[in-house]
Design an enzyme around this catalytic site. Sequence first.
Site, PDB file in Angstrom:
ATOM      1  N   CYS A 131      -2.635   1.385   2.609  1.00 31.10           N
ATOM      2  CA  CYS A 131      -1.236   1.560   1.817  1.00 31.10           C
ATOM      3  C   CYS A 131      -0.102   0.748   2.332  1.00 31.10           C
ATOM      4  CB  CYS A 131      -1.245   3.022   1.772  1.00 31.10           C
ATOM      5  SG  CYS A 131      -0.732   3.886   2.876  1.00 31.10           S
ATOM      6  N   CYS A 190      12.508   8.727   1.118  1.00 27.33           N
ATOM      7  CA  CYS A 190      13.093   7.443   0.394  1.00 27.33           C
ATOM      8  C   CYS A 190      12.202   6.500   0.808  1.00 27.33           C
ATOM      9  CB  CYS A 190      14.642   7.387   0.572  1.00 27.33           C
ATOM     10  SG  CYS A 190      15.662   8.587  -0.240  1.00 27.33           S
TER      11      CYS A 190
END
Length: 382
Positions: free
Chosen positions: A340, A188
């Site tokens: 990232c 998540c």
Amino acid sequence: MELSNEEIRRYSRHLILPEVGLAGQKRIKATSVLCIGAGGLGSPIAMYLAAAGVGRLGLVDFDVVDFSNLQRQIIHGTEDVGRHKGESARDTLRSINPGVDVTLHSVRLSSENALDIIKHYDIVVDGTDNFPTRYLTNDACVLLKKPNIYGSIFRFEGQASVFAPHLGGPCYRCLYPEPPPPGMVPSCAEGGVLGVLPGIVGCIQATEILKLALGKGVSLIGRLVLFNALDMNFKELKLRRDPQCPLCGENPTIKELIDYEQFCGIPAEPVNPTANPDEVTVQEMKKALDDAKQGIKVIDVREPDEYEIAHVKGVPLFPLSTLPQKFTELDPNMQYYIHCKSGVRSLKALKFLREQGFKYLKSVKGGISAWADEIDHNVPKY
Ligand SMILES: [Zn+2]
């Protein structure tokens, strides 16, 4: 076991249900439930079970409350950020129902402690967010013959079932014999999750627990419920026990708990965490940006929505999802630092670009989160 006058008032809406009644409420009070995780799923599960009058609730969580938890982990409030999740959850449960006995297990569930913790409870509910703990919970429950109330969530989708081979039906391994390769299924934290989704799936789990305690209704044993919030639909799959299951099949080979990190392909922590030769630190990324003479370009491989939330000035976006089309805009002889959010996707991008013939590539360890922590506090963390 008797109910006090106060308990009769508190549970009156249960007591007037013919399926519950005084006898059923006493059964709920006599039930003990262990909740693995006091996060997204654990929040509604523990809160509703406490409100319903489950006699004893155990909570396993070693984490602390983070700001990014509050969007869905409703057992914790803003003032709880930084506190132990177990302690914060216990305060909320006490305020909902001081009659519930709450036990904290502020540890990471492991092969060493799982059986000792789980054996003291009637029912176990899986509110974990990772595969090693999910397989561990499953195996420990099958070995101890405890019903395992399963739920999982991702983005807009969730699923739930009840695994209890001793009562019929399959276990988690019958459904998923092998864990996905590490990094294949984003967490998540990487993929996002709609805040209300754990509320819906957790409430399904809490419902199944109360039905088991009451011995009423048709349980999810042998059935998998699939929920999609975007389409707002529920689907159901019939599940069968796998006779070849290494845990609950006819000739089981797993008779004790194993090493679940290894089973899920997660390498042990390296002795020297900077040992990966493909990685550089955010400090090195800053040097590359500050000193153009080094000839190192920095690129960001997150998605456009994330770039809009936060980015490092002057760093262009080449989303990992479109890199197979866009990489031709990059020069295979140039030196690139790739970043990232946390350093996982940048390693994937590095691997992809290397396969395309790029030679000088490094992945920025910790990504923009580490940049926000160590270089520029004005960059928001998400
Ligand atoms: Zn099985």
